[in-house]
Design a protein around this motif. Structure first.
Motif, PDB file in Angstrom:
ATOM      1  N   HIS A 164       4.441  -2.532  -7.392  1.00  0.00           N
ATOM      2  CA  HIS A 164       4.195  -4.047  -7.108  1.00  0.00           C
ATOM      3  C   HIS A 164       2.929  -4.530  -7.771  1.00  0.00           C
ATOM      4  CE1 HIS A 164       1.085  -1.804  -4.702  1.00  0.00           C
ATOM      5  NE2 HIS A 164       0.441  -3.066  -4.777  1.00  0.00           N
ATOM      6  N   GLN A 165       2.222  -3.779  -8.383  1.00  0.00           N
ATOM      7  CA  GLN A 165       1.019  -4.045  -9.115  1.00  0.00           C
ATOM      8  C   GLN A 165       1.487  -4.747 -10.629  1.00  0.00           C
ATOM      9  OE1 GLN A 165      -2.260  -0.937  -9.349  1.00  0.00           O
ATOM     10  NE2 GLN A 165      -1.132  -0.037  -7.505  1.00  0.00           N
ATOM     11  N   TYR A 166       2.033  -3.907 -11.141  1.00  0.00           N
ATOM     12  CA  TYR A 166       2.764  -4.307 -12.430  1.00  0.00           C
ATOM     13  C   TYR A 166       3.615  -5.445 -12.320  1.00  0.00           C
ATOM     14  CZ  TYR A 166       0.519  -0.092 -14.094  1.00  0.00           C
ATOM     15  OH  TYR A 166      -0.200   0.986 -14.188  1.00  0.00           O
ATOM     16  N   LEU A 167       4.347  -5.603 -11.195  1.00  0.00           N
ATOM     17  CA  LEU A 167       5.275  -7.007 -11.035  1.00  0.00           C
ATOM     18  C   LEU A 167       4.333  -7.899 -11.002  1.00  0.00           C
ATOM     19  CD1 LEU A 167       8.159  -5.797  -8.753  1.00  0.00           C
ATOM     20  CD2 LEU A 167       8.624  -6.417 -11.170  1.00  0.00           C
ATOM     21  N   PHE A 168       3.439  -7.987  -9.966  1.00  0.00           N
ATOM     22  CA  PHE A 168       2.546  -8.995  -9.914  1.00  0.00           C
ATOM     23  C   PHE A 168       1.824  -9.554 -11.091  1.00  0.00           C
ATOM     24  CE2 PHE A 168      -1.297 -11.163  -8.254  1.00  0.00           C
ATOM     25  CZ  PHE A 168      -0.776 -12.159  -7.436  1.00  0.00           C
TER      26      PHE A 168
END
Length: 624
Positions: A164-168
């Protein structure tokens, strides 16, 4: 329900769709694509993907609901005309797309990273709806520690709970209309063999923006006008098309032959490249359109009973490599060059004739090919009907035809490689490498690698094969293969049989066209081909076995060409061109195998200095 993707919708649609319904959509798509049901292991992998994506998207929504609520995603998007290649997930994070590729292994594999970024690269290059979007790739290892995260070559490799961190962080202001994106055309650049198949099946070739920018349509159109004018005036014309390796010269010739056959009767494409002729004849299941140049000359110029070809349009590949008079005297006991004989054939064709020569730059690798373009001028000048010939060429060749009727056309010079967008500058890197300008080559290599064209070197041939097999494990239509210089004498002891007997007796058509399961296929990675069998053809990922014939010694290249029976004006130039050919066969990347012997240590160091990266070995894979 679409035939080209498994499931697509907004983030809200995905989170509200029951897992079983979503899974059924993917299974139905798999059945349509492959005509058999998905395996249990595939269903397990999809369930893992669903769990990870659900958790990641919920975390993103919790962080910024207003921005993330505009996101959408596609599962199992099939890349059209790519043999079933499909990224696991494409997430549209505002005005950006992120390819998320899942692997169950708990370890990083360089091939998986390159596959992920290969999807990103191809969408940018060939998908009309993706070209102007910011783009990212993420590799998710479901078997790794969930909190694992590492950047490898600027690509995030993460465990499930870190996604989720890299998607965001990939979010860009704006939105992508999902329906518009899904219906945007995807137009990949076909291989030469596939392009030939489409041309002669009367199927349209994709309008690739790189081909259009490089002027391919204008070149074909100009040649068509030259043909029409020559026919209308009952005259004779000789046109030359120049181009860097991979610029589409052969494709231009094949298109001209096919298109003008329907309007001007039979036309033919001649090549002195025997392997190219074999591969194309095998692919087309025809010996009519593509023929052997030397056999054509024997039939229509050396036979005691001279006959005249039916064709008015004759295209010949690699015109600068036509045999000179000295070599013809030795080979055929005829004191005339092949250009002399082709011009004489053209003059016997009733009413009119157009001959088109395709000229590659730095492609002379055979004995007797060093005389170049000058012998074409001599052939026309020595003709008894010189004034009936009009010459058409790029401006840079005008001085070669002084004293003749010459028209120059910029459209006849193709100076951009079409093999792939990321390889457009590959030929410049090769030039710098082979000339010994290693620091300049290093700068060029950085540019090439940034465009997702990997350049690797290894001292272990088995590691090279392992990478190639793993890299294209899910892409059966892609082709790898072993390449080697015919001059290299040290490769046999390393299991690379590049000797004359092995390479001359092999079935080259099968090597290029047979499926991976065939031991004679290039993908079997057993038998190499030399520069003589790969010139004019291409692979997705070649493994070039670098020999001691072109090795670094005392900070400069030491070239040791083998002695040929026929005297060569500059054997080292021919050897240099052999490596130029070998180094420019790849569409998606290049692996160089340098034999693990002390004599070759400096060569490996030179390649590293020129910007080639070490290929990670199985022992170096990072446990996570």
């Amino acid at each position: 329900m679409s035939d080209t993707w498994g499931w697509a919708g907004t983030i809200s649609d995905f989170l509200s769709t029951p897992q079983e319904s979503w899974l059924q959509s993917l299974e139905d798509h798999h059945l349509r694509l492959w005509n058999f049901n998905s395996s249990n292991s595939q269903r397990v992998a999809w369930v893992d993907e669903h769990k990870v994506m659900t958790a990641a998207l919920k975390s993103c929504l919790n962080a910024a609901a207003s921005e993330v609520s505009t996101w959408s995603l596609v599962f199992e998007y099939e890349l059209p005309m790519e043999g079933g290649r499909r990224p696991d997930v494409i997430v549209f994070t505002g005005a950006a797309f992120v390819v998320v590729e899942f692997k169950s292994a708990p370890m990083i594999n360089q091939g998986d990273i390159d596959q992920t970024m290969g999807y990103v690269r191809d969408l940018c290059d060939y998908h009309a709806g993706s070209a102007d979007l910011a783009h990212f790739g993420i590799l998710v290892l479901t078997g790794a520690n969930p909190t694992f995260a590492k950047l490898v070559d600027e690509t995030p490799v993460v465990g499930g709970s870190s996604l989720h961190q890299y998607l965001f962080s990939a979010h860009q202001e704006g939105t992508v209309d999902l329906d518009t994106w899904l219906n945007s055309p995807y137009r990949p650049l076909p291989t030469l063999v596939e392009a030939a198949r489409r041309i002669f099946r009367d199927e349209p070739l994709p309008h690739i923006h790189t081909a259009i920018a490089a002027g391919i349509p204008e070149t074909v159109e100009l040649l068509g006008r030259i043909v029409d004018k020559t026919s209308d005036e009952s005259s004779r014309s000789l046109a030359f098309v120049t181009g860097v390796p991979g610029s589409g010269k052969t494709l231009v010739g094949l298109r001209l032959v096919h298109e003008r056959t329907s309007t001007h009767g039979r036309a033919t494409f001649l090549s002195g490249n025997g392997p190219l002729v074999q591969v194309l004849q095998d692919a087309l299941s025809s010996r009519v359109f593509v023929r052997d140049l030397h056999a054509f000359i024997k039939t229509y110029a050396l036979n005691q009973r001279l006959s005249t070809p039916e064709e008015h349009i004759i295209v010949f590949d690699e015109a600068q490599r036509a045999w000179d008079a000295r070599y013809m005297k030795e080979k055929k006991n005829v004191a005339k060059s092949e250009p002399d004989l082709l011009i004489s054939i053209g003059e016997r064709i009733e009413d009119w004739a157009t001959m088109v020569g395709l000229i590659g730059e730095g492609q002379e690798i055979h004995s007797g090919e060093e005389a170049g373009i000058q012998q074409w001028r001599d052939a026309v000048s020595n003709s008894s009907n010189t004034k009936t010939w009009s010459i058409h060429c790029p401006p840079k060749l005008k001085d070669q035809f002084q004293g003749l009727s010459v028209s120059t056309h910029e459209e006849l010079d193709l100076n951009v490689s079409l093999r792939s967008k990321r390889a457009e500058d590959l030929h410049q890197w090769v030039h710098l490498l082979l000339s010994g300008s290693l620091s300049l080559a290093h700068r060029q290599a950085l540019k090439i690698r940034h465009a997702q064209y990997p350049l690797y070197v290894t001292r272990d041939i088995e590691e090279a094969k392992r990478y190639a097999r793993q890299r294209f494990d899910e892409e059966p239509n892609h082709r790898s293969g072993l390449l080697a210089s015919s001059h290299a004498k040290n490769l046999f002891k390393h299991g690379i049989d590049n000797g004359y007997q092995a390479t001359s007796n092999m079935n080259v058509a099968k090597w290029y066209n047979a499926p991976t399961s065939d031991p004679k296929s290039s993908n079997a990675l057993i038998q190499p081909v030399t520069e003589f069998s790969c010139q004019g053809l291409e692979l997705d990922l070649p493994i070039l076995c670098w020999g001691s014939d072109y090795r670094m010694q005392s900070e400069s290249w030491n070239l040791t060409p083998i002695n040929r029976r026929y005297k060569q004006d500059d054997p080292k130039a021919l050897l240099r061109n052999a490596y130029r050919v070998l180094l420019t066969r790849g569409r998606d990347g290049l692996i160089i195998f340098v034999p693990n012997e002390p004599l070759m240590d400096a060569t490996e160091n030179a390649l590293l200095a020129a910007g080639v990266q070490l290929l990670p070995t199985a022992a170096e894979l990072i446990a996570v």
